[in-house]
Design a protein around this motif. Structure first.
Motif, PDB file in Angstrom:
ATOM      1  N   THR A  96       0.832  -1.198   0.000  1.00 46.05           N
ATOM      2  CA  THR A  96       0.000   0.000   0.000  1.00 46.05           C
ATOM      3  C   THR A  96       0.867   1.249   0.000  1.00 46.05           C
ATOM      4  O   THR A  96       1.973   1.240   0.546  1.00 46.05           O
ATOM      5  CB  THR A  96      -0.954   0.021   1.216  1.00 46.05           C
ATOM      6  OG1 THR A  96      -1.716   1.214   1.190  1.00 46.05           O
ATOM      7  CG2 THR A  96      -0.210  -0.071   2.528  1.00 46.05           C
ATOM      8  N   ALA A  98      -0.719   4.112   1.016  1.00 50.20           N
ATOM      9  CA  ALA A  98      -1.386   4.943   2.022  1.00 50.20           C
ATOM     10  C   ALA A  98      -0.775   4.718   3.402  1.00 50.20           C
ATOM     11  O   ALA A  98      -0.832   5.589   4.253  1.00 50.20           O
ATOM     12  CB  ALA A  98      -2.882   4.650   2.055  1.00 50.20           C
ATOM     13  N   GLU A 106      -4.240   6.555  -1.817  1.00 48.23           N
ATOM     14  CA  GLU A 106      -3.725   5.260  -2.256  1.00 48.23           C
ATOM     15  C   GLU A 106      -3.484   5.309  -3.758  1.00 48.23           C
ATOM     16  O   GLU A 106      -4.382   5.654  -4.517  1.00 48.23           O
ATOM     17  CB  GLU A 106      -4.709   4.151  -1.912  1.00 48.23           C
ATOM     18  CG  GLU A 106      -4.287   2.778  -2.362  1.00 48.23           C
ATOM     19  CD  GLU A 106      -3.011   2.313  -1.684  1.00 48.23           C
ATOM     20  OE1 GLU A 106      -2.007   2.131  -2.393  1.00 48.23           O
ATOM     21  OE2 GLU A 106      -3.026   2.136  -0.463  1.00 48.23           O
ATOM     22  N   HIS A 113      -3.683  -4.556  -2.052  1.00 48.32           N
ATOM     23  CA  HIS A 113      -3.737  -4.305  -0.607  1.00 48.32           C
ATOM     24  C   HIS A 113      -5.034  -4.821  -0.005  1.00 48.32           C
ATOM     25  O   HIS A 113      -5.058  -5.909   0.528  1.00 48.32           O
ATOM     26  CB  HIS A 113      -3.483  -2.822  -0.261  1.00 48.32           C
ATOM     27  CG  HIS A 113      -4.269  -1.854  -1.057  1.00 48.32           C
ATOM     28  ND1 HIS A 113      -5.499  -1.391  -0.682  1.00 48.32           N
ATOM     29  CD2 HIS A 113      -3.997  -1.265  -2.253  1.00 48.32           C
ATOM     30  CE1 HIS A 113      -5.950  -0.555  -1.594  1.00 48.32           C
ATOM     31  NE2 HIS A 113      -5.064  -0.463  -2.557  1.00 48.32           N
TER      32      HIS A 113
END
Length: 136
Positions: A96, A98, A106, A113
């Motif tokens: 990911t 984020a 993201e 993810h």
């Protein structure tokens, strides 16, 4: 008044020294499961992906291992803060951009993810596992 070295009885003092020696020698690491060292590169559309969080979660019970990619997209998994590697065996892999930042955008599709399709097999010793991700 707290005890001092001079007020400890000799057997207590000896036990303390033995305990400290075991900690310094790594006696506590004997409880670790078999680990394999894992490193590799993450790319997105052929370009290295920096600052991505890579998480390997064992498919059998065990602790996840994780790393953050560097500017060249390279990562090295850590089982614990000062212990490299991941459990030997099959893993579900999540990547990911984020991370843990609330509200971070993201860059990757959910298939990497939240609804990951990624997996990996970690073997004893060194493992080189690259992930070539696509944005579409």
């Amino acid at each position: 008044m707290p005890p001092t070295i001079s007020t400890l009885n000799p057997s207590m003092f000896t036990r303390c020294l033995i305990g400290l020696a075991c900690l310094a020698a790594g006696c506590g690491k004997s409880d670790l499961p078999p680990l394999g060292r894992v490193a590799g590169t993450v790319t997105l559309d052929g370009v290295p992906l920096p600052t991505a969080l890579v998480v390997f979660t064992p498919q059998s019970p065990g602790r996840s291992a994780m790393a953050t990619t560097d500017t060249a997209g390279r990562y090295e998994l850590a089982y614990l803060r000062d212990i490299e590697g991941a459990n030997v065996g099959s893993h579900t892999v999540r990547i990911t951009t984020a991370g843990d930042v609330r509200g971070a955008k993201e860059m990757l599709p959910p298939r990497y993810h939240r609804k990951t399709e990624l997996s990996a097999l970690v073997e004893p010793g060194a493992n080189s596992l690259d992930f070539a991700l696509e944005s579409k």
